[in-house]
Write an enzyme that holds these catalytic residues in place. Structure first.
Site, PDB file in Angstrom:
ATOM      1  N   GLN A  41       0.824  -1.213   0.000  1.00  0.00           N
ATOM      2  CA  GLN A  41       0.000   0.000   0.000  1.00  0.00           C
ATOM      3  C   GLN A  41       0.859   1.264   0.000  1.00  0.00           C
ATOM      4  O   GLN A  41       0.413   2.334  -0.419  1.00  0.00           O
ATOM      5  CB  GLN A  41      -0.926  -0.002   1.218  1.00  0.00           C
ATOM      6  CG  GLN A  41      -2.015  -1.070   1.166  1.00  0.00           C
ATOM      7  CD  GLN A  41      -3.026  -0.829   0.062  1.00  0.00           C
ATOM      8  OE1 GLN A  41      -3.476   0.295  -0.152  1.00  0.00           O
ATOM      9  NE2 GLN A  41      -3.379  -1.888  -0.659  1.00  0.00           N
ATOM     10  N   LYS A  69      12.516  20.306 -19.244  1.00  0.00           N
ATOM     11  CA  LYS A  69      13.366  21.172 -18.419  1.00  0.00           C
ATOM     12  C   LYS A  69      12.686  21.562 -17.102  1.00  0.00           C
ATOM     13  O   LYS A  69      13.351  21.717 -16.071  1.00  0.00           O
ATOM     14  CB  LYS A  69      13.776  22.421 -19.195  1.00  0.00           C
ATOM     15  CG  LYS A  69      12.623  23.302 -19.650  1.00  0.00           C
ATOM     16  CD  LYS A  69      13.132  24.466 -20.505  1.00  0.00           C
ATOM     17  CE  LYS A  69      11.982  25.365 -20.943  1.00  0.00           C
ATOM     18  NZ  LYS A  69      12.465  26.469 -21.809  1.00  0.00           N
ATOM     19  N   HIS A  78      16.972   0.213  -7.174  1.00  0.00           N
ATOM     20  CA  HIS A  78      15.662  -0.007  -6.557  1.00  0.00           C
ATOM     21  C   HIS A  78      15.180  -1.445  -6.745  1.00  0.00           C
ATOM     22  O   HIS A  78      14.364  -1.941  -5.958  1.00  0.00           O
ATOM     23  CB  HIS A  78      14.626   0.985  -7.104  1.00  0.00           C
ATOM     24  CG  HIS A  78      14.097   0.639  -8.462  1.00  0.00           C
ATOM     25  ND1 HIS A  78      14.630   1.130  -9.630  1.00  0.00           N
ATOM     26  CD2 HIS A  78      13.059  -0.165  -8.840  1.00  0.00           C
ATOM     27  CE1 HIS A  78      13.945   0.659 -10.655  1.00  0.00           C
ATOM     28  NE2 HIS A  78      12.990  -0.127 -10.213  1.00  0.00           N
ATOM     29  N   LYS A 108       7.222  -1.882 -19.336  1.00  0.00           N
ATOM     30  CA  LYS A 108       7.214  -0.713 -20.224  1.00  0.00           C
ATOM     31  C   LYS A 108       5.846  -0.515 -20.864  1.00  0.00           C
ATOM     32  O   LYS A 108       5.367   0.618 -20.996  1.00  0.00           O
ATOM     33  CB  LYS A 108       8.284  -0.853 -21.296  1.00  0.00           C
ATOM     34  CG  LYS A 108       9.712  -0.826 -20.773  1.00  0.00           C
ATOM     35  CD  LYS A 108      10.713  -0.910 -21.903  1.00  0.00           C
ATOM     36  CE  LYS A 108      12.137  -0.914 -21.383  1.00  0.00           C
ATOM     37  NZ  LYS A 108      12.444  -2.095 -20.546  1.00  0.00           N
TER      38      LYS A 108
END
Length: 443
Positions: free
Chosen positions: A64, A297, A154, A231
């Site tokens: 969660q 940017k 990660h 992806k």
């Protein structure tokens, strides 16, 4: 495809919430744990039925937590609708992984063994458990700044978080043990998340035979071709939330894909030659999303402001971890219990002056650092953002590798020289090289 890299200078000292698109309307189909299922109404894939062990995994604090991690980091400051999170992305990836695996199983009887598809689904569901605050802002910008040379990823944290999830939730642990009698399935799940690479997190002996079936590893995160369901979900989801449409047809690809024994290699997922144009659309979609969102940017400016806040707080914020030990933000990557408490809300805690559990040894230093962090956050909320002062796109003839050896200070001086005239003409306060950073982006 051509790789592009850009240099963006961001002033660092000039001046000084959560919409979930996966429905909470969850329908319990059975009171039996073995047949438990939940239905999610997803804006991308429609009705998603999550079954069995995956339901229990979702209903844990560790999963969660993904509700509080924005998928696109600072992207919502450019695209207001892009406030979606890792939570719904993970469920979408789970759905696509199961769908793709079952299509392949139907076409290739005997290739998948009992439990393989369930392992793929769990790996897809849990592949992003290890993301930190603002997703890639944490692992791509914050950690490299405060821990230069760190190799932390990660994906490794995802594996650790899954193990921690099982440890902390007894009902999930029991259900998992029923599913995984000898421990080999957990190792396969972790191995899929890590891409089948040799690491300290996986018991090699338990996955040795599975690694000979490379197609098992090419559904969730395909490091060989880059064609995978992770992806596909974020292409569709990010594009939808940003209002940018792609043309890649994932359903067509799944139906036409085949598992083939490639010469001198293990069986892999292959595409027909007439799928080339569809795959071109896929990679073009990726490039378009990266350029318009990740490398915008304004996005970069916002994310650098967030990193400045996290870096400023790193020495004063204490997060309780294993054994009650207090951890700095950057130390949480070495303590999964403390890391499980990190999410995007850390900025809100600072901004609203909520008790932070900060160090009391040096009250003056703590006060000053909190003041600096809150000043940056005030700028962020009022859209007084870091500005782009220079940009360079490599041509096809330039050597991409040169970026690794670029003289950063020289590049800063060149950018300063280019922008100095404009600054002086407008009567602005001049700034020095230490006021901005150079950011290198690759597509």
């Amino acid at each position: 495809m051509t790789t592009t890299q850009s240099l963006v200078g961001i002033p660092m000292e000039l001046s000084q919430n959560l919409n979930i698109h996966v429905s909470n309307d969850i329908e319990h189909q059975s009171d039996s744990d073995s047949n438990l299922s939940k239905i999610f109404k997803d804006p991308i894939h429609g009705t998603i039925r999550v079954t069995g062990l995956c339901v229990k995994i979702i209903d844990t604090p560790q999963f969660q937590r993904l509700r509080y991690l924005k998928q696109l980091g600072g992207g919502s400051f450019v695209y207001p609708g892009a406030t979606h999170t890792r939570f719904e992305h993970s469920i979408g990836t789970y759905y696509l992984a199961g769908k793709f695996a079952r299509i392949l199983e139907e076409k290739h009887q005997g290739r998948f063994q009992d439990g393989d598809i369930e392992c793929i689904e769990i790996a897809a569901l849990c592949h992003d458990l290890g993301h930190g605050p603002f997703s890639h802002v944490f692992d791509n910008r914050f950690i490299p700044r405060v821990k230069p040379g760190s190799t932390w990823k990660h994906e490794e944290a995802s594996v650790q978080m899954l193990e921690y999830l099982l440890k902390e939730n007894e009902d999930v642990k029991k259900a998992f043990e029923e599913f995984d009698k000898d421990g080999s399935r957990l190792e396969l799940i972790k191995d899929i998340i890590l891409g089948g690479k040799q690491t300290k997190y996986v018991k090699e002996a338990l996955v040795e035979e599975k690694r000979k079936k490379r197609f098992l590893y090419e559904i969730v995160a395909n490091d060989k071709t880059g064609i995978d369901v992770d992806k596909w979900d974020y292409f569709a989801r990010d594009g939808h939330m940003m209002g940018i449409k792609g043309t890649f047809d994932q359903d067509r690809y799944m139906e036409l894909a085949r598992i083939i024994d490639v010469d001198e290699e293990c069986p892999r997922i292959c595409a027909r030659n007439n799928e080339a144009s569809n795959l071109y659309d896929m990679f073009h979609t990726r490039m378009m999303l990266h350029r318009r969102a990740c490398q915008h940017k304004v996005t970069i400016g916002v994310e650098l402001m967030i990193v400045d806040v996290l870096q400023t707080l790193d020495d004063i914020v204490q997060i309780p971890g294993e054994g009650g030990q207090r951890r700095k933000i950057s130390e949480c990557i070495d303590d999964i219990e403390a890391y499980s408490k990190l999410n995007d809300s850390i900025l809100q805690l600072v901004e609203d002056e909520i008790t932070l559990g900060t160090k009391g040894q040096d009250a003056k230093e703590t006060t000053e650092k909190l003041k600096t962090a809150r000043t940056i956050l005030k700028r962020l909320r009022s859209r007084d953002l870091y500005k782009c002062v220079g940009k360079h796109i490599l041509s096809a003839k330039e050597d991409v590798c040169m970026m690794s050896f670029l003289n950063i200070e020289q590049a800063k001086e060149e950018i300063l020289e280019e922008g100095k005239k404009e600054i002086l003409e407008e009567g602005k306060k001049a700034f020095k090289g230490e006021h901005f950073e150079i950011v290198v982006g690759t597509v």
